[in-house]
Enzyme design. Sequence first.
Site, PDB file in Angstrom:
ATOM      1  N   ASP A   1       0.877  -1.176   0.000  1.00  0.00           N
ATOM      2  CA  ASP A   1       0.000   0.000   0.000  1.00  0.00           C
ATOM      3  C   ASP A   1       0.916   1.228   0.000  1.00  0.00           C
ATOM      4  O   ASP A   1       2.141   1.094   0.206  1.00  0.00           O
ATOM      5  CB  ASP A   1      -0.895  -0.042   1.254  1.00  0.00           C
ATOM      6  CG  ASP A   1      -1.957   1.054   1.282  1.00  0.00           C
ATOM      7  OD1 ASP A   1      -2.194   1.696   0.235  1.00  0.00           O
ATOM      8  OD2 ASP A   1      -2.557   1.278   2.363  1.00  0.00           O
TER       9      ASP A   1
ATOM     10  N   CYS B   1      -4.512  -1.936  -2.894  1.00  0.00           N
ATOM     11  CA  CYS B   1      -5.883  -1.418  -2.823  1.00  0.00           C
ATOM     12  C   CYS B   1      -6.115  -0.238  -3.762  1.00  0.00           C
ATOM     13  O   CYS B   1      -7.255   0.068  -4.086  1.00  0.00           O
ATOM     14  CB  CYS B   1      -6.216  -1.039  -1.385  1.00  0.00           C
ATOM     15  SG  CYS B   1      -5.190   0.284  -0.711  1.00  0.00           S
TER      16      CYS B   1
HETATM   17  N1  NVA Z   1      -3.738   3.338   3.446  1.00  0.00           N
HETATM   18  C1  NVA Z   1      -4.424   4.128   2.463  1.00  0.00           C
HETATM   19  C2  NVA Z   1      -5.527   3.345   1.819  1.00  0.00           C
HETATM   20  C3  NVA Z   1      -6.277   4.079   0.738  1.00  0.00           C
HETATM   21  C4  NVA Z   1      -7.405   3.312   0.166  1.00  0.00           C
HETATM   22  C5  NVA Z   1      -4.978   5.375   3.117  1.00  0.00           C
HETATM   23  O1  NVA Z   1      -5.497   5.294   4.235  1.00  0.00           O
HETATM   24  O2  NVA Z   1      -4.868   6.458   2.531  1.00  0.00           O
HETATM   25  N1   CP Z   2      -9.043   1.467  -2.254  1.00  0.00           N
HETATM   26  C1   CP Z   2      -9.860   2.484  -1.923  1.00  0.00           C
HETATM   27  O1   CP Z   2     -10.489   2.473  -0.865  1.00  0.00           O
HETATM   28  O2   CP Z   2      -9.945   3.448  -2.857  1.00  0.00           O
HETATM   29  P1   CP Z   2     -10.629   4.887  -2.706  1.00  0.00           P
HETATM   30  O3   CP Z   2      -9.793   5.674  -1.738  1.00  0.00           O
HETATM   31  O4   CP Z   2     -10.598   5.444  -4.096  1.00  0.00           O
HETATM   32  O5   CP Z   2     -12.028   4.701  -2.201  1.00  0.00           O
END
Ligand code: NVA
Ligand code: CP
Length: 299
Positions: free
Chosen positions: A217, A257
């Site tokens: 991630d 993700c």
């Molecule tokens: N770890 C990331 C996931 C985004 C879908 C965030 O929290 O920004």
């Molecule tokens: N992976 C995910 O939750 O993407 P968004 O931040 O675009 O919703």
Amino acid sequence: MQVRHFISLLDLSGNELRDLIHRAIWLKQHRDHDFQPLKGRVLAMIFEKSSTRTRLSFETGMVQFGGHAIFLSPRDTQLGRGEPLEDSAKVISSMVDCIMLRTHEHQTVTTFARHSRVPVINGLTDLLHPCQLLADMQTYFEERGDISGKTVAWIGDGNNMCHSYINAARQFDFKLNIACPADYRPLPAIVEPAGCRIRFFDDPLQAATDADLVVTDVWASMGQEEEQQKREQAFHNFQVNSQTMQAAHHDALFMHCLPAHRGEEVSAEVIDGPQSVVFSEAENRLHAQKALLEFLICR
Ligand code: NVA
Ligand code: CP
């Protein structure tokens, strides 16, 4: 009947989660526009943070099931002007059938749920991102079958996604090898209950050795933008690249993700390469959450 919430993967039993994944796969295979189990039902979606996939998948899922979704931003509602969460939860849940929240503090979602008379879904907090794990598990099941007994390598930040992978390791019974810098480890309160399923490695190649799934991630999550430079330094040895994938099992999958930063946490050749399933993973947000909405609302 007691209202069920989905704030963590631990809110459902292992069997319920497996049934939900199989239901999501079925819904994806049998797209039927006449099947509208949520006709007339309304989902309120509260976003404190940006989103592409989460907003689109929940909204599309509700429409495909015959219902409707309402996007609420704290900028335009009284939530942003200090109306107590407890009052907001009581008011909003008196008018809709389900509420999804994406917030900074995890406690915002748990407090909201305590005062809601309808199911509350965690659409991401600083602590957890359980909806993403439904999609990730669906993708693994579709590509390779049950994940029980397999080995997953998490390379990178011990963040909300990592925490949800730890909970998934408990619920779906897989081993999770975590490689992350010492200062960025996941919270002990989440790691400890998962017991010997979780192993820590300093070297990402060791963590990835013989893994069936490699996941990463972003190095700086939403809300951590000002730490970007510091994190780039801390994480520069933790990129998933072709060397990492070579250490893994020959038919290992790669997941992320999204959104991703090519050249940072993952090389372009891996995320755009043959082992990457990131776009099925993204699409499966729709199918997995339709199964979730049906489970929570049609009980
Ligand atoms: N770890 C990331 C996931 C985004 C879908 C965030 O929290 O920004
Ligand atoms: N992976 C995910 O939750 O993407 P968004 O931040 O675009 O919703």
